[in-house]
Design an enzyme around this catalytic site. Sequence first.
Site, PDB file in Angstrom:
ATOM      1  CB  CYS A   8      -0.884  -0.107   0.971  1.00 34.75           C
ATOM      2  SG  CYS A   8      -2.105   1.356   1.340  1.00 34.75           S
ATOM      3  CB  CYS A  48      -0.874   2.623   3.730  1.00 34.74           C
ATOM      4  SG  CYS A  48      -2.162   2.020   2.821  1.00 34.74           S
ATOM      5  CG  ASP A  49       2.897   1.262   4.647  1.00 34.45           C
ATOM      6  OD1 ASP A  49       2.269   1.738   5.673  1.00 34.45           O
ATOM      7  OD2 ASP A  49       2.876  -0.043   4.254  1.00 34.45           O
TER       8      ASP A  49
HETATM    9  P1  FAD Z   1     -10.344  -6.251   5.716  1.00 37.53           P
HETATM   10  O1  FAD Z   1      -9.572  -5.043   6.790  1.00 37.53           O
HETATM   11  O2  FAD Z   1      -9.896  -6.687   5.033  1.00 37.53           O
HETATM   12  O3  FAD Z   1     -11.249  -7.036   6.682  1.00 37.53           O
HETATM   13  C1  FAD Z   1     -11.783  -7.717   6.276  1.00 37.53           C
HETATM   14  C2  FAD Z   1     -12.279  -8.923   7.449  1.00 37.53           C
HETATM   15  O4  FAD Z   1     -13.138  -9.977   6.866  1.00 37.53           O
HETATM   16  C3  FAD Z   1     -11.042  -9.699   7.989  1.00 37.53           C
HETATM   17  O5  FAD Z   1     -10.857  -9.710   9.293  1.00 37.53           O
HETATM   18  C4  FAD Z   1     -11.318 -10.944   7.536  1.00 37.53           C
HETATM   19  O6  FAD Z   1     -10.637 -11.938   8.635  1.00 37.53           O
HETATM   20  C5  FAD Z   1     -12.624 -11.203   7.336  1.00 37.53           C
HETATM   21  N1  FAD Z   1     -13.151 -12.020   6.678  1.00 37.53           N
HETATM   22  C6  FAD Z   1     -12.840 -12.476   5.256  1.00 37.53           C
HETATM   23  N2  FAD Z   1     -13.512 -13.654   4.865  1.00 37.53           N
HETATM   24  C7  FAD Z   1     -14.142 -13.959   5.848  1.00 37.53           C
HETATM   25  C8  FAD Z   1     -15.085 -15.170   5.871  1.00 37.53           C
HETATM   26  N3  FAD Z   1     -15.564 -15.999   5.066  1.00 37.53           N
HETATM   27  N4  FAD Z   1     -15.526 -15.559   7.209  1.00 37.53           N
HETATM   28  C9  FAD Z   1     -15.600 -14.604   8.259  1.00 37.53           C
HETATM   29  N5  FAD Z   1     -14.843 -13.614   8.099  1.00 37.53           N
HETATM   30  C10 FAD Z   1     -14.189 -13.154   6.864  1.00 37.53           C
HETATM   31  N6  FAD Z   1      -5.383   1.848   4.917  1.00 37.53           N
HETATM   32  C11 FAD Z   1      -5.339   3.232   5.340  1.00 37.53           C
HETATM   33  O7  FAD Z   1      -6.342   3.971   5.418  1.00 37.53           O
HETATM   34  N7  FAD Z   1      -4.189   3.763   6.101  1.00 37.53           N
HETATM   35  C12 FAD Z   1      -3.012   2.801   6.198  1.00 37.53           C
HETATM   36  O8  FAD Z   1      -2.043   3.261   6.434  1.00 37.53           O
HETATM   37  C13 FAD Z   1      -3.057   1.537   5.680  1.00 37.53           C
HETATM   38  N8  FAD Z   1      -1.980   0.608   5.643  1.00 37.53           N
HETATM   39  C14 FAD Z   1      -2.175  -0.511   5.363  1.00 37.53           C
HETATM   40  C15 FAD Z   1      -1.000  -1.535   5.468  1.00 37.53           C
HETATM   41  C16 FAD Z   1      -1.025  -2.511   5.126  1.00 37.53           C
HETATM   42  C17 FAD Z   1       0.084  -3.516   5.431  1.00 37.53           C
HETATM   43  C18 FAD Z   1      -2.199  -3.175   4.483  1.00 37.53           C
HETATM   44  C19 FAD Z   1      -2.375  -4.563   4.166  1.00 37.53           C
HETATM   45  C20 FAD Z   1      -3.487  -2.471   4.438  1.00 37.53           C
HETATM   46  C21 FAD Z   1      -3.241  -1.016   4.923  1.00 37.53           C
HETATM   47  N9  FAD Z   1      -4.238  -0.248   4.538  1.00 37.53           N
HETATM   48  C22 FAD Z   1      -4.254   1.065   5.103  1.00 37.53           C
HETATM   49  C23 FAD Z   1      -5.921  -0.659   3.862  1.00 37.53           C
HETATM   50  C24 FAD Z   1      -6.686  -1.133   4.856  1.00 37.53           C
HETATM   51  O9  FAD Z   1      -6.114  -1.956   5.787  1.00 37.53           O
HETATM   52  C25 FAD Z   1      -7.978  -1.623   4.153  1.00 37.53           C
HETATM   53  O10 FAD Z   1      -8.231  -0.610   3.199  1.00 37.53           O
HETATM   54  C26 FAD Z   1      -9.064  -1.815   5.029  1.00 37.53           C
HETATM   55  O11 FAD Z   1      -8.672  -2.749   6.142  1.00 37.53           O
HETATM   56  C27 FAD Z   1     -10.272  -2.371   4.604  1.00 37.53           C
HETATM   57  O12 FAD Z   1     -11.245  -2.801   5.595  1.00 37.53           O
HETATM   58  P2  FAD Z   1     -12.529  -3.952   5.085  1.00 37.53           P
HETATM   59  O13 FAD Z   1     -13.122  -3.848   6.438  1.00 37.53           O
HETATM   60  O14 FAD Z   1     -12.868  -3.469   3.692  1.00 37.53           O
HETATM   61  O15 FAD Z   1     -11.559  -5.281   5.072  1.00 37.53           O
END
Ligand code: FAD
Length: 314
Positions: free
Chosen positions: A135, A138-139
Amino acid sequence: MAILDCAIIGGGPAGLTAGLYTTRGGLENVIMFEKGMPGGQIMNSSEIENYPGVTGEISGMDLMTPWPAQCQKFGLIHEMVNILRISKTDDLFTIHKEDGSTVDAHSVIIGTGSSPRRAGFAGEDEFFGRGVSTCATCDGFFYKGKEVAVIGGGDTALEEALHLAKICSKVYIIHRRDTFRSAPNTIERIKKTENIELILNSVPDEVYGDNMGVTGIKVKDNNGDIRDIKVPGVFTFVGNDVNNQVLLQEDGSFLCDMNEAGQVIVDISMKTSVAGLYATGDMRIEAPKQVVSAAGDGAVAALRVISYVDELLN
Ligand code: FAD
Ligand code: NAP
């Protein structure tokens, strides 16, 4: 078990915020199904500095830790289970759990995120979140004025390399072929950017470092020659997998409409092509892939779900 007002699938920023808004907004029977610890993929990040109002050095885990307790205060239940499938018959959704049991719900908010693919080189997993990143938004800022490497040759890699080139002193793009899988004008912009160096026909051999993080990457070309590049940051952009498997039906179709990349098509209220089913966060079309926008999606979907369930039941 009684029919749920709302089933939330995924406990990242999108799912947790949906849980907060549905329960605080008056829905009484809401379960968030999250297969691991709630918090989502940001829990893997050592530092987040772009969540509004949260200043100073804070890890992804520190940012997310208070979120589940805040939701539980209003009645959200977290069930730690992997969801295999969501199906719908008439007005009722059925949530199929990995343990073989099912639960029915009047509405579903899905926020299962997406998973950046790993390129598969030595050190990639070990240093993920400590110098290896997927990302740039982010980083990238952590490497202001420093040199970084980008892996990949698609639109994401080249666009993110252009973004990084504005922050970093130099960007090495390491790509396994000598042609790119990217829009021609993006390739032109890459070639015109003075602080980008292309390392073509080459793959990462190893990322190495110390307990502080990455210090360099060894790159192997088609002849097997190794080049050692001293960089503190390595960004891999080798494609993304949307976590959409829960929408796959027994007959091989998907429950709702998706685009070619497998992202769920939603309208501005996060409504999918199926009544009562909302998709949020990284898994939806045109997702900015940020914590703040995923949380916003969860709130938008929850507010719509409250009206949907009210109209359905009254
Ligand atoms: P996710 O955070 O991916 O959450 C999805 C959840 O669903 C997970 O906990 C997973 O376990 C669960 N899940 C999936 N499938 C199933 C299933 N079948 N049954 C039950 N549970 C399930 N964003 C920023 O704004 N700033 C930053 O600095 C930043 N840094 C980042 C650094 C890294 C290393 C990464 C990987 C990402 C970063 N991001 C950052 C991006 C950010 O993390 C994502 O945009 C955000 O987390 C998306 O949220 P979400 O709820 O859509 O999905
Ligand atoms: P992508 O198009 O699949 O490109 C992935 C890149 O990573 C390719 O160059 C691929 O090399 C390389 N790669 C894959 N696995 C690798 C490995 N193990 N080691 C080293 N390199 C590896 O993914 P993307 O760039 O994320 O784009 C995904 C989709 O979104 C595409 O359709 C893209 O056009 C679209 N997109 C569009 C825009 C835009 O329109 N502005 C922006 C971003 C993304 P090869 O080329 O050799 O296969």
